[in-house]
Design a protein around this motif. Structure first.
Motif, mmCIF file in Angstrom:
data_model
loop_
_atom_site.group_PDB
_atom_site.id
_atom_site.type_symbol
_atom_site.label_atom_id
_atom_site.label_comp_id
_atom_site.label_asym_id
_atom_site.label_seq_id
_atom_site.Cartn_x
_atom_site.Cartn_y
_atom_site.Cartn_z
ATOM 1 N N SER A 11 -81.749 111.604 66.034
ATOM 2 C CA SER A 11 -82.160 111.059 67.331
ATOM 3 C C SER A 11 -81.054 111.236 68.353
ATOM 4 N N LEU A 12 -81.459 111.450 69.606
ATOM 5 C CA LEU A 12 -80.518 111.502 70.719
ATOM 6 C C LEU A 12 -80.465 110.122 71.370
ATOM 7 N N VAL A 13 -79.266 109.579 71.510
ATOM 8 C CA VAL A 13 -79.103 108.290 72.173
ATOM 9 C C VAL A 13 -79.161 108.569 73.679
ATOM 10 N N ASN A 14 -80.370 108.757 74.165
ATOM 11 C CA ASN A 14 -80.631 109.358 75.471
ATOM 12 C C ASN A 14 -80.190 108.458 76.623
ATOM 13 N N GLU A 15 -79.338 109.009 77.466
ATOM 14 C CA GLU A 15 -78.901 108.316 78.674
ATOM 15 C C GLU A 15 -79.321 109.084 79.926
ATOM 16 N N GLY A 16 -80.323 109.958 79.763
ATOM 17 C CA GLY A 16 -80.853 110.695 80.900
ATOM 18 C C GLY A 16 -80.253 112.062 81.115
ATOM 19 N N ARG A 17 -79.283 112.457 80.285
ATOM 20 C CA ARG A 17 -78.652 113.770 80.454
ATOM 21 C C ARG A 17 -79.314 114.840 79.582
ATOM 22 N N GLY A 18 -80.003 114.396 78.553
ATOM 23 C CA GLY A 18 -80.817 115.308 77.762
ATOM 24 C C GLY A 18 -80.057 116.363 76.979
ATOM 25 N N HIS A 19 -78.955 115.971 76.345
ATOM 26 C CA HIS A 19 -78.171 116.945 75.579
ATOM 27 C C HIS A 19 -78.744 117.124 74.165
ATOM 28 N N TYR A 20 -79.990 117.577 74.111
ATOM 29 C CA TYR A 20 -80.616 117.854 72.822
ATOM 30 C C TYR A 20 -79.886 118.972 72.085
ATOM 31 N N ASP A 21 -79.296 119.890 72.837
ATOM 32 C CA ASP A 21 -78.566 120.994 72.219
ATOM 33 C C ASP A 21 -77.398 120.478 71.386
ATOM 34 N N THR A 22 -76.766 119.407 71.846
ATOM 35 C CA THR A 22 -75.678 118.810 71.077
ATOM 36 C C THR A 22 -76.192 118.253 69.755
ATOM 37 N N ALA A 23 -77.310 117.539 69.807
ATOM 38 C CA ALA A 23 -77.884 116.979 68.578
ATOM 39 C C ALA A 23 -78.300 118.079 67.617
ATOM 40 N N ALA A 24 -78.880 119.152 68.152
ATOM 41 C CA ALA A 24 -79.288 120.279 67.296
ATOM 42 C C ALA A 24 -78.072 120.918 66.628
ATOM 43 N N VAL B 49 -77.029 110.746 67.780
ATOM 44 C CA VAL B 49 -76.056 111.577 68.495
ATOM 45 C C VAL B 49 -75.931 111.099 69.936
ATOM 46 N N PRO B 50 -74.709 110.811 70.416
ATOM 47 C CA PRO B 50 -74.533 110.435 71.820
ATOM 48 C C PRO B 50 -75.023 111.535 72.756
ATOM 49 N N ASP B 51 -75.496 111.139 73.920
ATOM 50 C CA ASP B 51 -76.021 112.076 74.906
ATOM 51 C C ASP B 51 -74.864 112.674 75.699
ATOM 52 N N ARG B 52 -74.126 113.563 75.033
ATOM 53 C CA ARG B 52 -72.928 114.168 75.619
ATOM 54 C C ARG B 52 -72.892 115.662 75.306
ATOM 55 N N PRO B 53 -72.160 116.423 76.099
ATOM 56 C CA PRO B 53 -71.898 117.817 75.713
ATOM 57 C C PRO B 53 -71.129 117.849 74.392
ATOM 58 N N TRP B 54 -71.269 118.952 73.674
ATOM 59 C CA TRP B 54 -70.622 119.097 72.373
ATOM 60 C C TRP B 54 -69.122 118.788 72.439
ATOM 61 N N GLY B 55 -68.460 119.291 73.454
ATOM 62 C CA GLY B 55 -67.010 119.128 73.562
ATOM 63 C C GLY B 55 -66.559 117.711 73.841
#
Length: 256
Positions: free
Chosen positions: A123-136, A161-167
Motif C-alpha cells: 500500500s502507498l501511504v498516500n499524501e496526494g503525491r502519488g509516488h506509486y513508482d516508489t512502492a512498485a 510505503v511512504p508517498d515519497r520519491p525513491w531517493g
C-alpha cells in the motif's frame, strides 16, 4: 517466476498499473482484479451468484466480484499454469494497524496464502503525491532478494510505503501492527428523495503508534514491513478461558 497481481481498488487503478509496469521483465505477470473499487471488502467471497470475467485490451482481466474472488478464480480456474506467488496492490491508501481487518488488498494476499502461495500486500501511504513508482520499486526489490524467506504457515507480508520519491526513503523497518483510535461517527445525509442515509465515518488516528509500529515507521519515512499471521487465535488467553469454562461446568453441576 509466475506472479499473480490483484488489488481492491479495481482493474483501472493507477497503483495496479504502476505495480505491473514496475515488475515487467521480472517474471511472467498475470493481472486479475475487481471491475470496480472494492475497498473495505475484507475476505468476502461471492457465493450467491456466478462471476463474470472480462478481458481488457491491455491484457488485464477483471471480475465482477471481490478481491478474494479474483485471486480464488485466478488460482483455481482461469489459468492452466500454476503461480509462484501473489502480490496485491498497490493500494491507493495506507493499510496500517487495524486497517488490515477490513482491507481488500490484504484479503487478496491472504487468499493467495490460503491457496498455498507466498503473498505480499503493498500500500502507498498516500499524501496526494502519488509516488506509486516508489512502492512498485520496493516490491521489486523484495522479490529480487536471492535469500529465501519463510514467515511461517498462513502468513503474509504487509508492506506500507511512504508517498515519497525513491531517493527520499530512509530505509526499511520490520514492524508490528499498531492500533487505531475509535473511528469517527457515522455521517448522516439526506438523499435527493428525502431519505436519510449514512456515510461510514473516517478511520481513527494511530493510538498505539509508537516506535516499532507500522504507523511510526511510515511517519518517519521508512518502508514498513509487517509479517501478518492469518491464525487469529489468542493463544495467551487459552489457559484462562479454560479455567473460566471449568468454573461454568462446576456451577452447572457438571451438566455441560
Amino acid at each position: 517466476m509466475r506472479i499473480l497481481l490483484s488489488n481492491d481498488d479495481g482493474v483501472h487503478s493507477p497503483g495496479l498499473v504502476a505495480l505491473y509496469e514496475g515488475l515487467e521483465g521480472f517474471g511472467a505477470l498475470e493481472v486479475v482484479a475487481p471491475d470496480r473499487d472494492h475497498s473495505g471488502a475484507s475476505n468476502a467471497l461471492t457465493l450467491n451468484r456466478p462471476l463474470t470475467v472480462e478481458q481488457h485490451p491491455n491484457g488485464f482481466q477483471s471480475v465482477d466480484g471481490t478481491p478474494t474472488d479474483c485471486v480464488h478464480l485466478a488460482v483455481n480456474g482461469l489459468f492452466d499454469a500454476p503461480f509462484d506467488r501473489v502480490v496485491s496492490g498497490i493500494n491507493t491508501h495506507a493499510n496500517l494497524g487495524d486497517d488490515i481487518i477490513y482491507s481488500g488488498t490484504v484479503a487478496a494476499a491472504t487468499e493467495g496464502r490460503h491457496l498455498g502461495l507466498p503473498a505480499i500486500a503493498v500500500s502507498l501511504v498516500n499524501e496526494g503525491r502519488g509516488h506509486y513508482d516508489t512502492a512498485a520499486r520496493v516490491v521489486r526489490l523484495l522479490l529480487e532478494n536471492k535469500r529465501a524467506l519463510s514467515v511461517g504457515p498462513l502468513s503474509i507480508l504487509n508492506v506500507n510505503v511512504p508517498d515519497r520519491p525513491w531517493g527520499e526513503l530512509r530505509g526499511i523497518q520490520v514492524t508490528r501492527l499498531g492500533h487505531r483510535e475509535r473511528a469517527e461517527g457515522a455521517v448522516p445525509m439526506t438523499c435527493p428523495r428525502g431519505k436519510k442515509r449514512y456515510w461510514i465515518g473516517a478511520a481513527g488516528e494511530g493510538d498505539d503508534a509508537g516506535e516499532g509500529t507500522d504507523f511510526h515507521a511510515v511517519r518517519e519515512g521508512y518502508v514498513s514491513i509487517t509479517p501478518v499471521h492469518i491464525d487469529m487465535t489468542r493463544y495467551e488467553a487459552l489457559s484462562g478461558l479454560q479455567e473460566w469454562v471449568q468454573e461454568l461446568d462446576k456451577s452447572a453441576g457438571g451438566g455441560i
